[in-house]
Scaffold this motif. Structure first.
Motif, short mmCIF file in Angstrom:
data_model
loop_
_atom_site.label_atom_id
_atom_site.label_comp_id
_atom_site.label_asym_id
_atom_site.label_seq_id
_atom_site.Cartn_x
_atom_site.Cartn_y
_atom_site.Cartn_z
N ARG A 187 0.88 -1.07 -0.11
CA ARG A 187 0.02 0.02 -0.12
C ARG A 187 0.69 1.20 -0.03
O ARG A 187 2.24 1.25 0.51
CB ARG A 187 -0.85 0.06 1.36
CG ARG A 187 -2.01 -1.09 1.10
CD ARG A 187 -2.89 -1.04 2.42
NE ARG A 187 -1.84 -1.44 3.71
CZ ARG A 187 -2.19 -0.94 5.03
NH1 ARG A 187 -3.60 -0.04 5.25
NH2 ARG A 187 -1.49 -1.19 5.94
N SER B 228 0.73 3.75 1.73
CA SER B 228 1.30 4.09 3.30
C SER B 228 2.46 3.34 3.71
O SER B 228 3.27 3.72 4.30
CB SER B 228 0.13 3.62 4.27
OG SER B 228 -0.14 2.48 4.24
N CYS C 226 -0.46 14.53 -2.50
CA CYS C 226 -1.79 13.73 -2.86
C CYS C 226 -1.45 12.26 -2.84
O CYS C 226 -0.39 11.88 -2.95
CB CYS C 226 -2.28 14.14 -4.12
SG CYS C 226 -1.05 13.92 -5.62
N ASP D 297 -3.86 8.31 -2.19
CA ASP D 297 -4.71 7.36 -1.07
C ASP D 297 -3.75 6.44 -0.45
O ASP D 297 -3.15 5.70 -1.06
CB ASP D 297 -5.86 6.91 -1.89
CG ASP D 297 -6.71 5.80 -0.99
OD1 ASP D 297 -6.41 5.58 0.28
OD2 ASP D 297 -7.57 5.27 -1.67
N ASP E 273 -4.27 3.95 1.18
CA ASP E 273 -4.78 2.36 0.97
C ASP E 273 -4.37 1.89 -0.32
O ASP E 273 -4.53 0.71 -0.74
CB ASP E 273 -5.96 2.26 1.51
CG ASP E 273 -6.37 2.17 2.75
OD1 ASP E 273 -5.36 1.81 3.72
OD2 ASP E 273 -7.44 2.90 3.39
N ALA E 274 -4.04 2.88 -1.37
CA ALA E 274 -4.00 2.62 -2.82
C ALA E 274 -2.60 1.55 -2.72
O ALA E 274 -1.78 1.90 -2.26
CB ALA E 274 -3.72 3.87 -3.83
N ILE F 97 -4.11 13.10 -9.57
CA ILE F 97 -5.28 12.58 -8.92
C ILE F 97 -5.84 11.82 -9.81
O ILE F 97 -6.27 10.46 -9.65
CB ILE F 97 -5.95 13.45 -8.21
CG1 ILE F 97 -5.10 14.05 -6.90
CG2 ILE F 97 -7.20 12.83 -7.56
CD1 ILE F 97 -5.80 15.20 -6.25
N ASP G 91 -4.53 8.37 -10.65
CA ASP G 91 -4.20 7.69 -9.22
C ASP G 91 -2.80 7.56 -8.95
O ASP G 91 -2.26 6.48 -8.71
CB ASP G 91 -4.91 6.26 -9.37
CG ASP G 91 -6.54 6.28 -9.53
OD1 ASP G 91 -6.87 7.25 -8.67
OD2 ASP G 91 -7.22 5.41 -10.24
N ALA H 91 0.17 9.10 -6.90
CA ALA H 91 0.42 9.84 -5.51
C ALA H 91 1.77 10.67 -5.65
O ALA H 91 2.68 10.33 -6.64
CB ALA H 91 0.78 8.98 -4.38
#
Length: 276
Positions: free
Chosen positions: A3, A5, A30, A32, A34-35, A90, A93, A95
């Motif tokens: 992920r 994170s 930017c 997610d 959890d992506a 974004i 998708d 980051a």
């Protein structure tokens, strides 16, 4: 695949955000948490060309050295080029994560990568208090002109090229290097007793004073490269570090380094000069 994170946690361990200067803006811009991340692109500047490259590559994460938003903002409107970069990342998708002054002072950091690109042996930090810059030794003495030629050969080519201040025939054995803007470090450079200093963004008055200020160790030679060129080697170093982390964790990340030249200067002209 890990992920986002998890990857960011690994990057923060390499370049702890708390080591960034107070004025800096590092961390995740930017993305997610959890992506999933399978492909990563490293670059110096978060500009449109790099965003386009990340999209074409199919990257899930773009890591840059320079911040997108160094100063506060109240909008990410796509009507502005910075907001447009955020919108496009974004939308695809991707980051964006920044490691700036926390990468400068890391071990290894930006200046270690610069020294490595020049095949110099690092003996210690230039500014020990914050681990900024590096003092290095050459394997054998060179003239200042030869050392500058080494830099021109080993660093990425830019419109500026390499500028030299000082006697081209002076002998160089010990040098200081600092990736990025370095003319605020002249006191530390003089105290280090090196023969030459390689950095970027050198201005007229500091250079003039530095070349006139002769210490007990002799005159100081200066080698001025483009800002982007002195920091780009960090991208390769950082990519190798993430590759090693990926191997340890079995992440199977595909890590890439952008070779797009984002130095803002596009051409160089030599003028015969106006009559005095």
């Amino acid at each position: 695949m890990p992920r986002l994170s998890e990857v960011i946690a690994a990057l923060d361990a390499l370049w702890p955000p708390q080591r960034a200067e107070q004025w800096d803006a590092v961390g995740t811009v930017c993305g997610d948490p959890d992506a999933q991340v399978g492909r990563v692109l490293f670059a110096v500047d978060p500009v449109q060309e790099i965003a386009d490259e990340a999209i074409a590559l199919g990257a899930d994460l773009l890591v840059t050295h320079h911040p997108l938003y160094l100063r506060g903002t109240t909008t990410v409107s796509a009507g502005h080029f910075k907001g447009r970069v955020v919108h496009q990342l974004i939308k695809h998708d991707i980051a964006l994560h920044v490691a700036h002054t926390n990468a400068d002072t890391a071990e290894p950091g930006v200046s270690d990568a610069l020294a490595g690109a020049l095949d110099l042996r690092v003996t210690g930090p230039l500014v020990p208090e914050n681990n900024l810059g590096r003092i290095c030794e050459l394997d054998h003495p060179e003239t200042l002109a030869e050392f500058a030629a080494r830099a021109a050969k080993r660093l990425p080519a830019t419109a500026q090229g390499i500028r030299v201040a000082g006697d081209p025939g002076m002998t160089v054995r010990r040098v200081a290097v600092s990736g990025g803007s370095g003319d605020g470090l002249f006191d530390a450079v003089r105290a280090a007793g090196v023969d030459a200093f390689l950095t970027a963004d050198l201005r007229h008055h500091p250079v003039s004073e530095a070349t006139q200020h002769v210490t007990s160790s002799g005159p100081l030679g200066l080698v001025d490269a483009a800002h982007w060129a002195t920091e780009w080697p960090w991208c390769e170093q950082a990519a190798a570090q993430l590759d090693a982390i990926s191997d340890r964790h079995g992440w199977d990340l595909r890590v890439h380094v952008s070779k797009t030249v984002t130095d803002p200067w596009s051409s160089h002209h030599t003028s015969p000069g106006a009559p005095n």
